[in-house]
Write a protein that holds these residues in place. Structure first.
Motif, PDB file in Angstrom:
ATOM      1  N   GLU A   1      30.164  21.023 -64.243  1.00  0.00           N
ATOM      2  CA  GLU A   1      30.574  22.321 -63.725  1.00  0.00           C
ATOM      3  C   GLU A   1      29.451  23.340 -63.873  1.00  0.00           C
ATOM      4  O   GLU A   1      28.966  23.591 -64.977  1.00  0.00           O
ATOM      5  CB  GLU A   1      31.823  22.805 -64.465  1.00  0.00           C
ATOM      6  N   LEU A   2      29.021  23.932 -62.769  1.00  0.00           N
ATOM      7  CA  LEU A   2      27.936  24.921 -62.782  1.00  0.00           C
ATOM      8  C   LEU A   2      28.531  26.321 -62.923  1.00  0.00           C
ATOM      9  O   LEU A   2      29.221  26.794 -62.015  1.00  0.00           O
ATOM     10  CB  LEU A   2      27.136  24.840 -61.480  1.00  0.00           C
TER      11      LEU A   2
ATOM     12  N   ASP B   1      35.095  30.654 -68.676  1.00  0.00           N
ATOM     13  CA  ASP B   1      36.036  30.232 -69.733  1.00  0.00           C
ATOM     14  C   ASP B   1      36.701  28.895 -69.412  1.00  0.00           C
ATOM     15  O   ASP B   1      37.521  28.392 -70.188  1.00  0.00           O
ATOM     16  CB  ASP B   1      37.080  31.325 -70.010  1.00  0.00           C
ATOM     17  N   GLY B   2      36.363  28.316 -68.267  1.00  0.00           N
ATOM     18  CA  GLY B   2      36.827  26.967 -67.926  1.00  0.00           C
ATOM     19  C   GLY B   2      38.324  26.866 -67.637  1.00  0.00           C
ATOM     20  O   GLY B   2      38.854  25.763 -67.486  1.00  0.00           O
ATOM     21  N   SER B   3      39.017  28.013 -67.526  1.00  0.00           N
ATOM     22  CA  SER B   3      40.487  27.930 -67.418  1.00  0.00           C
ATOM     23  C   SER B   3      40.939  27.268 -66.110  1.00  0.00           C
ATOM     24  O   SER B   3      41.896  26.493 -66.114  1.00  0.00           O
ATOM     25  CB  SER B   3      41.138  29.301 -67.604  1.00  0.00           C
ATOM     26  N   LYS B   4      40.227  27.547 -65.013  1.00  0.00           N
ATOM     27  CA  LYS B   4      40.623  26.916 -63.742  1.00  0.00           C
ATOM     28  C   LYS B   4      40.398  25.412 -63.807  1.00  0.00           C
ATOM     29  O   LYS B   4      41.211  24.622 -63.333  1.00  0.00           O
ATOM     30  CB  LYS B   4      39.796  27.491 -62.582  1.00  0.00           C
TER      31      LYS B   4
ATOM     32  N   PHE C   1      31.095  23.867 -58.319  1.00  0.00           N
ATOM     33  CA  PHE C   1      30.329  25.122 -58.255  1.00  0.00           C
ATOM     34  C   PHE C   1      31.352  26.204 -57.871  1.00  0.00           C
ATOM     35  O   PHE C   1      31.472  26.572 -56.701  1.00  0.00           O
ATOM     36  CB  PHE C   1      29.232  24.964 -57.201  1.00  0.00           C
ATOM     37  N   PRO C   2      32.134  26.654 -58.868  1.00  0.00           N
ATOM     38  CA  PRO C   2      33.322  27.454 -58.553  1.00  0.00           C
ATOM     39  C   PRO C   2      33.048  28.953 -58.438  1.00  0.00           C
ATOM     40  O   PRO C   2      31.906  29.414 -58.563  1.00  0.00           O
ATOM     41  CB  PRO C   2      34.213  27.167 -59.772  1.00  0.00           C
TER      42      PRO C   2
ATOM     43  N   SER D   1      38.018  29.014 -49.782  1.00  0.00           N
ATOM     44  CA  SER D   1      37.895  27.564 -49.579  1.00  0.00           C
ATOM     45  C   SER D   1      37.038  26.950 -50.677  1.00  0.00           C
ATOM     46  O   SER D   1      35.943  27.436 -50.964  1.00  0.00           O
ATOM     47  CB  SER D   1      37.237  27.273 -48.227  1.00  0.00           C
ATOM     48  N   ASP D   2      37.566  25.901 -51.307  1.00  0.00           N
ATOM     49  CA  ASP D   2      36.710  25.037 -52.111  1.00  0.00           C
ATOM     50  C   ASP D   2      36.368  23.897 -51.177  1.00  0.00           C
ATOM     51  O   ASP D   2      37.229  23.086 -50.831  1.00  0.00           O
ATOM     52  CB  ASP D   2      37.435  24.574 -53.380  1.00  0.00           C
TER      53      ASP D   2
END
Ligand code: AVI
Length: 325
Positions: A82-83, A87-90, A160-161, A316-317
């Motif tokens: 993960e880039l 906080d990584g919650s998603k 890459f969120p 959009s992801d």
């Protein structure tokens, strides 16, 4: 701008960037400097604003898309990298669903913020102690360098969120996505969060929240220059201003002085003069159409597999694959 010459050899990267940005005829500051300790707190507040739809839209997508992602991974063991994990919650929404579906994977979040990563480590350790986990502190490419090129024997799914890619111009974004491709092997996947073109009123409201969190976030950059570089900006004399151009899809943030300002920055040995209403450009938040995203996939060497969207079609992801050529 007026000022005496200073050599930039001994300056920190932040100081150097401020010097070159404020020395331009159209002054600018890079939004990557928003995220000091105070900036991180203010950004958390923005993400909780009802007007800032991006966070909820992407969480909805992550909640609903685990099975589609696993379908594309086709039962392979994979590394989920993960880039810009924050906080990584998603991502925990995704991990929960991946594990429930019996997927075999390791989670490797990358972030500049060491405190955020140790929080993620703690949560993951408590919730899923058996999950293979590696937090890597650094910028995207330093960290990817440390992981090395994909061997191809273990599939990679890179996340890459957060529409972070939108904080670069489309040209820069293409170069970054191309560079990420250099760390991937054929069959590896990249899932990038893009904020979509939509009603301009919705976009402007997201960057102009009535509680003033976005204004405080942007103005914090002037406070940061004062704190870290010995500046004497008077933030009360500056106003946050947002624009959105529906043709190009660029939302832009500016800081505007309501009257003439003379600002001395000790660390730069410079005094900058700003005319009343002379804008400092501080951020681009680029919005895309699905067609533009597909064009970008192509231009950066991927094939676009599918667009995962929220029910309102705001975000959009987009899932891309490295083709086998
Ligand atoms: C981090 N980034 C995707 C945010 C955005 O929407 O451009 C930063 C932000 N700026 C103002 N509000 C949020």
């Amino acid at each position: 701008m007026t000022g005496s010459a200073t050599t930039s050899t001994t300056l920190s990267p932040f100081a150097r960037d401020v010097l070159s940005g404020l020395s331009q005829s159209n002054p600018q500051l890079n939004s990557k400097w928003f995220y000091d300790e105070r900036g991180n707190v203010l950004f958390q507040q923005i993400m909780q604003c009802p007007e800032y739809y991006l966070t909820d839209a992407e969480a909805e997508i992550y909640r609903n898309s685990a099975s589609e992602l696993l379908e594309e991974i086709q039962g392979a063991t994979f590394d989920m990298i993960e880039l810009g994990a924050g906080d990584g919650s998603k991502t925990q929404l995704l991990i929960e669903r991946f594990l429930a579906a019996g997927a075999r994977f390791a989670y490797r979040p990358i972030d500049l913020n060491a405190a955020a990563l140790s929080e993620v480590r703690e949560i993951i350790g408590l919730r899923w102690p058996a999950l293979e986990f590696q937090a890597i502190q650094g910028d995207y490419f330093e960290a990817l360098d440390r992981l090395g090129r994909s061997s191809g024997s273990r599939r990679r799914l890179v996340l890459f969120p957060g529409a972070n890619i939108g904080n670069f111009s489309p040209g820069e974004a293409t170069a970054i996505l191309q560079r990420i491709r250099g760390f991937l092997a054929p069959g590896d996947l990249l899932l990038t969060g893009f904020d979509l073109k939509k009603d301009p009123a919705v976009i402007l409201a997201a960057y102009n929240d009535p509680a003033g969190h976005t204004a405080a976030f942007n103005l914090n950059l002037l406070h940061r220059i004062n704190r870290e570089l010995g500046g004497n900006f008077q933030p009360d004399n500056w106003r946050h201003w947002e624009t959105y151009d529906p043709a190009s899809g660029a939302a832009r943030s500016y800081l505007l002085p309501t009257k003439k300002q003379e600002v001395t920055i000790t660390a730069l040995e410079q005094t900058f003069t700003f005319r009343a209403w002379q804008a400092i450009s501080v951020e681009i938040s680029q919005k895309y159409s699905l067609r533009e995203i597909e064009g970008m996939a192509d231009a950066s060497g991927y094939e676009c597999v599918r667009h995962l969207q929220d029910r309102r079609g705001y975000f959009s992801d987009s899932l891309w694959r490295v083709p086998s050529r």
